[in-house]
Scaffold this motif. Structure first.
Motif, PDB file in Angstrom:
ATOM      1  N   VAL A 136      29.967  82.932  36.793  1.00 25.95           N
ATOM      2  CA  VAL A 136      28.608  82.605  36.371  1.00 25.95           C
ATOM      3  C   VAL A 136      28.606  81.506  35.312  1.00 25.95           C
ATOM      4  O   VAL A 136      27.862  80.525  35.446  1.00 25.95           O
ATOM      5  CB  VAL A 136      27.865  83.865  35.885  1.00 25.95           C
TER       6      VAL A 136
ATOM      7  N   TYR B 123      17.891  80.968  33.060  1.00 28.08           N
ATOM      8  CA  TYR B 123      18.876  81.948  33.545  1.00 28.08           C
ATOM      9  C   TYR B 123      18.779  83.243  32.749  1.00 28.08           C
ATOM     10  O   TYR B 123      18.772  84.347  33.328  1.00 28.08           O
ATOM     11  CB  TYR B 123      20.288  81.376  33.442  1.00 28.08           C
TER      12      TYR B 123
ATOM     13  N   ARG C 207      17.775  86.763  34.380  1.00 31.85           N
ATOM     14  CA  ARG C 207      18.753  87.856  34.299  1.00 31.85           C
ATOM     15  C   ARG C 207      18.161  89.061  33.589  1.00 31.85           C
ATOM     16  O   ARG C 207      18.407  90.215  33.986  1.00 31.85           O
ATOM     17  CB  ARG C 207      20.002  87.374  33.563  1.00 31.85           C
ATOM     18  N   GLU C 208      17.393  88.816  32.533  1.00 35.34           N
ATOM     19  CA  GLU C 208      16.766  89.917  31.807  1.00 35.34           C
ATOM     20  C   GLU C 208      15.773  90.666  32.685  1.00 35.34           C
ATOM     21  O   GLU C 208      15.696  91.895  32.639  1.00 35.34           O
ATOM     22  CB  GLU C 208      16.042  89.365  30.564  1.00 35.34           C
TER      23      GLU C 208
ATOM     24  N   ASP D  83      18.453  90.067  37.686  1.00 38.02           N
ATOM     25  CA  ASP D  83      19.910  90.176  37.679  1.00 38.02           C
ATOM     26  C   ASP D  83      20.515  88.781  37.597  1.00 38.02           C
ATOM     27  O   ASP D  83      19.808  87.773  37.538  1.00 38.02           O
ATOM     28  CB  ASP D  83      20.416  90.918  38.930  1.00 38.02           C
ATOM     29  N   ARG D  84      21.848  88.733  37.579  1.00 36.71           N
ATOM     30  CA  ARG D  84      22.531  87.447  37.431  1.00 36.71           C
ATOM     31  C   ARG D  84      22.308  86.535  38.627  1.00 36.71           C
ATOM     32  O   ARG D  84      22.230  85.311  38.472  1.00 36.71           O
ATOM     33  CB  ARG D  84      24.022  87.669  37.219  1.00 36.71           C
ATOM     34  N   ARG D  85      22.221  87.105  39.829  1.00 40.34           N
ATOM     35  CA  ARG D  85      21.982  86.269  41.010  1.00 40.34           C
ATOM     36  C   ARG D  85      20.660  85.519  40.884  1.00 40.34           C
ATOM     37  O   ARG D  85      20.586  84.312  41.130  1.00 40.34           O
ATOM     38  CB  ARG D  85      21.965  87.133  42.278  1.00 40.34           C
TER      39      ARG D  85
ATOM     40  N   GLY E 176      19.183  84.881  38.160  1.00 42.55           N
ATOM     41  CA  GLY E 176      19.313  83.952  37.036  1.00 42.55           C
ATOM     42  C   GLY E 176      19.939  82.639  37.438  1.00 42.55           C
ATOM     43  O   GLY E 176      19.438  81.561  37.081  1.00 42.55           O
TER      44      GLY E 176
END
Length: 487
Positions: free
Chosen positions: A9, A97, A101-102, A105-107, A109
């Motif tokens: 990431v 991002y 993400r908050e 999720d990271r994807r 983001g």
């Protein structure tokens, strides 16, 4: 050997930020009217600038203060005056991002970071010496603070929301549309929690009220400043009429369905020629349907928050636009851009099941935005491109001692001051102020000719010059600038 998962990431974000920063630096457009106004103000002594902003402008002082410092550090060249926007625009990429993400999720983001990196409108305002890149940045910080405050409720989270809220208002008054929406969301959550979990609702209420008090205290110095600006604006019709030059037409057409959809198209794919806009507007409902389908089954609190941050400011701006049509303009409620991109990123990554399908969907969406970005920056038919640099360069290359520039409309005087033409420049205001003994050539430079008043003024000037014995030798066109060369 594959990179450790923990580094994927950050590595992807680093590449995305680098690409986004490059896209923001490369398209060095000509300084245009609004930028020249800001630059002219920022050249003044600081207290004089604040007085000028307070008495003759409608914007808060934060951007003017940033540009004032920037000019003294780096000068007032086209790149130098855009350094603050370029930096903040690049920082908005990792910030979006964090927000996505908050909320998801990271994807989501990473996908949101990619989309804002290539977003035509985000790139446009990151490469402009105006306050809109800051507007986007503060709006993202405010959403991040709110999301963390709702989820965790720590004092740092509430502090972030309060400071970002104040930063928004110090940047642009229309940011109150977003803040009103965010406080409405807080109120709804407090009521809902109060019905089920009274202790959690009380904790949220205390944090919310505390953050509101801090925001109000931070904004107190702005109150007399804004009050004077509002009074001057309400008491003068000049502020409203001046901005009509960019819209044209009558009020009813401005608030037509086409213009409503056009603002949504601008948010996703940027500014384009009228012909391209008609085609994109026709396709917009299809794109919206696809995004709604991809958002998947069920509703989430995060999605509800983002949808409200798009719909409510947009609707409030529309209501304001029914009173003053120039208020309904994407840049004034540009805070809708980040949540719209995050929703799109979530749609592409949340519903599809395989990594390949998600990557393909994100890449396809990003590709459409890259195409829009290219057309926005390179198509000379884009009505938002103004090549004043090319126009003044032409005059400087061809002008000789004794020549004169006539320009219209008169408010282009700030651009004359910025570009310093090599010969005398005189505004046309109801007549051609050309001395009878003038024996050199005349360069008549005009812009905003889509405005009937400006077109009429230029037509009258050409007619008077013809009566005075001057003949048009050549007509040169630059993006949204026309130069008549008369002998």
């Amino acid at each position: 050997m594959d990179k450790p998962r923990s580094l994927r990431v950050p590595a992807a974000l680093a590449v995305i930020v680098a690409v986004g920063a490059l896209l923001r630096v490369v398209p060095l457009r000509s300084v245009w009217l609004d930028e020249a106004i800001s630059i002219g103000q920022a050249r003044l002594p600081y207290l004089t600038m604040l007085h000028d902003l307070r008495s003759a402008d409608v914007h808060p002082p934060l951007w003017g203060s940033v540009l004032w410092l920037d000019i003294r550090l780096f000068g007032d060249g086209p790149l130098a005056v855009r350094i603050p926007s370029l930096i903040i625009g690049a920082l908005s990429i990792p910030l979006v991002y964090l927000v996505a993400r908050e909320l998801y999720d990271r994807r989501a983001g990473v996908a949101a970071a990619l989309l804002i990196a290539v977003s035509p409108v985000a790139v446009w305002y990151s490469a402009e010496a105006r306050m809109y890149a800051f507007y986007i940045f503060w709006s993202l910080l405010a959403v991040l603070g709110q999301a963390r405050a709702i989820r965790r409720g720590g004092w740092l989270d509430w502090g972030l929301f309060a400071v970002a809220s104040a930063g928004l208002v110090y940047t642009h008054y229309f940011s109150l549309l977003q803040l009103c929406t965010q406080h409405l969301v807080f109120a709804v959550i407090v009521v809902r929690r109060g019905l089920k979990r009274e202790q959690m609702a009380r904790r949220l209420l205390v944090g919310w009220l505390s953050a509101t008090v801090v925001t109000v205290v931070l904004l107190l110095p702005l109150v007399p400043y804004a009050g004077e600006q509002v009074g001057d604006f309400m008491g003068s019709s000049a502020g409203a009429s001046g901005s009509d030059t960019a819209t044209g037409g009558d009020g009813s057409r401005f608030m037509s369905l086409y213009v409503i959809l056009a603002n949504l198209v601008w948010a996703m794919w940027g500014y384009h020629s009228d012909a391209a806009m008609e085609q994109l507007v026709a396709l917009w409902p299809v794109g919206m349907l696809a995004i709604l389908l991809l958002l998947g089954r069920g509703r989430s609190r995060s999605t509800a928050l983002l949808v409200s941050l798009v719909i409510v400011p947009f609707a409030l701006a529309y209501l304001l636009g029914t009173k003053q049509r120039t208020f309904f303009e994407l840049r004034y409620f540009i805070s809708v851009l980040p949540p719209l991109l995050i929703l799109t990123a979530r749609a592409a990554t949340g519903w599809l099941r395989t990594t390949t399908a998600r990557a393909t969907a994100v890449a396809a969406i990003a590709l459409t935005m890259v195409v829009g970005l290219g057309d926005q920056q390179l198509n000379p038919a884009n009505p938002r491109l103004y090549d004043y640099n090319g126009a003044f360069r032409l005059v400087n290359e061809e002008a000789r001692p004794g020549d004169v520039i006539l320009f219209a409309p008169g408010y282009l005087e700030v651009l004359v001051s910025y570009y310093h033409p090599a010969v005398t420049a005189v505004p046309i205001r109801g007549g051609v102020p050309l001395p009878a003994q003038h024996g050199g050539r005349t360069f008549l430079m005009a812009s905003y000719l889509d405005n009937p008043d400006n077109a009429s003024l230029v037509g009258q000037a050409l007619a008077q010059l013809d009566i005075g014995g001057r003949t048009v030798q050549r007509v040169e066109h630059r993006e949204n600038v026309t130069i008549w060369i008369l002998q």
